[in-house]
Design an enzyme around this catalytic site. Sequence first.
Site, PDB file in Angstrom:
ATOM      1  N   HIS A 390      -1.813 -27.508  29.922  1.00  0.00           N
ATOM      2  CA  HIS A 390      -2.676 -27.947  30.731  1.00  0.00           C
ATOM      3  C   HIS A 390      -2.908 -29.619  30.618  1.00  0.00           C
ATOM      4  CE1 HIS A 390      -4.467 -24.374  32.402  1.00  0.00           C
ATOM      5  NE2 HIS A 390      -4.069 -23.809  31.334  1.00  0.00           N
ATOM      6  N   LYS A 586     -16.967 -33.437  37.834  1.00  0.00           N
ATOM      7  CA  LYS A 586     -16.257 -32.867  37.067  1.00  0.00           C
ATOM      8  C   LYS A 586     -16.752 -33.764  35.463  1.00  0.00           C
ATOM      9  CE  LYS A 586     -12.856 -34.722  39.637  1.00  0.00           C
ATOM     10  NZ  LYS A 586     -12.041 -34.023  39.852  1.00  0.00           N
ATOM     11  N   ARG A 587     -15.963 -33.105  34.565  1.00  0.00           N
ATOM     12  CA  ARG A 587     -16.142 -33.824  33.147  1.00  0.00           C
ATOM     13  C   ARG A 587     -15.955 -35.065  33.271  1.00  0.00           C
ATOM     14  NH1 ARG A 587     -11.900 -34.382  29.278  1.00  0.00           N
ATOM     15  NH2 ARG A 587     -10.550 -32.831  30.678  1.00  0.00           N
ATOM     16  N   LYS A 592     -10.209 -39.523  34.824  1.00  0.00           N
ATOM     17  CA  LYS A 592     -10.658 -39.287  35.970  1.00  0.00           C
ATOM     18  C   LYS A 592     -11.376 -40.037  37.028  1.00  0.00           C
ATOM     19  CE  LYS A 592     -11.505 -34.410  34.071  1.00  0.00           C
ATOM     20  NZ  LYS A 592     -10.552 -33.733  34.869  1.00  0.00           N
ATOM     21  N   THR A 694      -9.130 -27.919  39.864  1.00  0.00           N
ATOM     22  CA  THR A 694      -9.531 -27.005  40.589  1.00  0.00           C
ATOM     23  C   THR A 694     -10.797 -27.172  41.363  1.00  0.00           C
ATOM     24  OG1 THR A 694     -10.817 -25.993  38.791  1.00  0.00           O
ATOM     25  CG2 THR A 694      -8.418 -25.060  39.019  1.00  0.00           C
ATOM     26  N   LYS A 698     -12.126 -26.134  45.301  1.00  0.00           N
ATOM     27  CA  LYS A 698     -13.429 -25.582  45.444  1.00  0.00           C
ATOM     28  C   LYS A 698     -13.794 -26.427  46.740  1.00  0.00           C
ATOM     29  CE  LYS A 698     -13.579 -24.273  40.740  1.00  0.00           C
ATOM     30  NZ  LYS A 698     -13.945 -24.830  39.373  1.00  0.00           N
TER      31      LYS A 698
END
Length: 849
Positions: A390, A586-587, A592, A694, A698
């Site tokens: 991952h 998100k985290r 990110k 993911t 969504k």
Amino acid sequence: MAIQRSTTTAKASPERTGTWATTNTVDPLSSDSIKESIVRHLQFTLAELPKHVDNKWEPYVSMALAVRDRLIESWIQTQESYYHQDAKRVYYLSLEFLMGRTLGNAMLNLGITEACGKALSDLGYTLEDLRDAEWDAGLGNGGLGRLAACFVDSLATLQLPAYGYGIRYEYGIFHQRIVNGVQVEVPDTWLEYGNPWEIPRHTDLFSVKFYGRVHQRQEPNGRLKTDWVDFEEVLAMPYDTPIPGYKNGTVNTLRLWAAKASRDFDFRNFNSGDYRGAVEQKMRSENISKVLYPNDNLPEGKELRLKQEYFFVSATLQDVIRRYKKQQKLHPNPDGGLFARFADRNALQLNDTHPALAIPELMRLLLDVEGLGWDEAWDITQNTCGYTNHTVMPEALERWTVSLMGRVLPRHLQLIYEINERFLRTVRARFPGDDARCRRMSIIEEGGEQRVRMANLAIVGSHSVNGVAALHSQILMETVFPDFVEMWPKKFNNKTNGITQRRWLLKSNPKLSTLITGAIGDGWITDLFQLKKLMPLASDAAFQEKWRAVKRANKERLALEISAQYKKRGAPLTVNLDSMFDCQVKRLHEYKRQLLNALHAITLYNRIKANPKGVYTPRTILFAGKAAPGYHQAKLIIKLINSIGDVVNNDSDVGDRLKVVFMADYRVSLAEKIFPASDLSEQISTAGTEASGTGNMKFSLNGALTIGTMDGANVEICEEVGAENIFIFGMLTEEVRALQGKYRPAQWAEQNAELHQVLEMISNGSFSPGERDLFKPIVDSLLHHDEYMLLADYGSYIACQEKVSLAYRDPTTWTKKSILNVAQMGKFSTDRTISDYAREIWGVTPVRP
């Protein structure tokens, strides 16, 4: 369904008095039968009468138990079918399962949501109130754990014989509070009032060992016998949760392990007056399943983390072997030994490197406990295990020091050395004289302090290694593990991640689900590719109008949530429902690039301030996500985002044209409100850093358009929806690589006037009055390091956001793109992902109870 119709039932009076009358035969899935069960559990399980209950928790528990009752018979029959049909079983090992709330999903998969709503209404409750009373099971940190949760849903819906295995953390991912713009962590006591969904198995205990030493002796037959002695023992106790498939009678099992002391306390210490010492061992043992992700900045945290990983792996494998032996008694194999069919009847999937200790543990059990020889045990292990990677970032790959591994798991370190020695012999035979290759591929990392490379161990000990998006798998094969790919090219493959549409559309977005089903039927619920039937409706004016009405209603629901949360903070906030809901949830992590989004927010603010009478597309920029407690830079970014919001949201020149929102305590239940309301999805990680994502799926499934880099699964989303229906910006992976080593971020800041102004404002205290240097570490990092190249992508990002703003002003075209995004999401269902795993890695087929 396996549930049989009862011959009698009882009906509750609408006055909620607990008075009952027998009626004619009714379906156990009917509202009358469910109503009877709710009151029965209130009375006989919780010892309450409905008229005396003035809280939501006890009615919720009764509702949950009533639903669980309707799963039990199918649950039992499903497990019996697996034994009866001698099925090959899949065991999904994951240190995280971010399940969220269970009630709504269970009702949905049983097909009883409407009946439950009516039953509760008759009793004077509302379904929404009781659903909100349930605590999120926050047993995960983000995408890894949520993927595991989606996987178990699809495994049951596809009727595959499967089990999820993990840890029953007493404290899940922390609750996040925002106090003066700062993240404050609060313990997640999700089990404080119990969990009505789980069934504890007090008699199914397994012993897990730590520490001690290894003793070897020669047996009379000449065989070397290895004993693990002087160890500390912890007991693993399972808690089982039913996982129903969608309206198909299959109910699989999620088994989570809790650590229990092998004895409650030491009477000798107690009798001598050492009361603390008497229970110290018990507390130390049970700490293993106390908390998700202990702080591993300290040696004690690292040790606890290693113990957690081994604890759940050892208990799981002992359970797998127990179940296999039971199955072999029912279906004996006359052509070989007891374990000859083990790999033919079991598939272990390792969700990242956290369960990689399954490889030496399975070897230990087969060698030391079951008495197999090395070659047979290794053949079984390799053919049973599969490994899912991952991460593409080498620094994120787990590496345990040899000293720690040897102290905590002495026998496993022996086995890892033996595995490595035999493996390196193979490498040398294939590539003679290539010592550098051996050093790169070795499971034991040399140089400085020796470490065990868990990813290398997982690759060597598995028959399949997969990435989770096409780009991710390509990077793994080309740059992270090229030596292994050269040696075993057929071992590596891709399995693009997905999401379950039953949770992330049918449940979380009922208005859109109803609209879609009314237009194309409900086949999409189990075959997401059927959403393609929406494509002819994308330009239909009447359908578009209904589509926009659904989005508006979802935005109203989220706006209420925003208002309520900000009111609690003492900073009332109302957002403009006509604005674009621009969301990044998100985290919190630097790769990110929430910070790049924040730079854009400041840029928009500056443009409005410079020209207050200009024409602007109204935006509500919404962030949500938690930063790891010890990740100081990420927490400072959260503070910056909130500080930007404090300035922007209270500036009369800006008004309702721009709002910056940070939603606290991001979790599954909050995500279910954010995704349906979103217009724009921010997927802006540096190309080549995100394995898959993911959240991007969504958002798209709920009709949001994506602005993103060509990273992770964004690449495949772009391929599916078409380049004209997505907003792509930024450098490609190969461009990022080409820039590395010669990137000078300060030069990029000097060349862009808007960027220079934004950084100057952050640096000079414009968003931190009275604390000028508060955000200086952020600016220093960007100008002198900028590891994830925000400044290099800033110009492209801003230009792309201008295209987004322009597109949003045309509702017809925007709505068409939104519908086409949803219509082409079929590939991104975990039903497809799991089907690929089942066919290409596990070799399992459906079993119908």
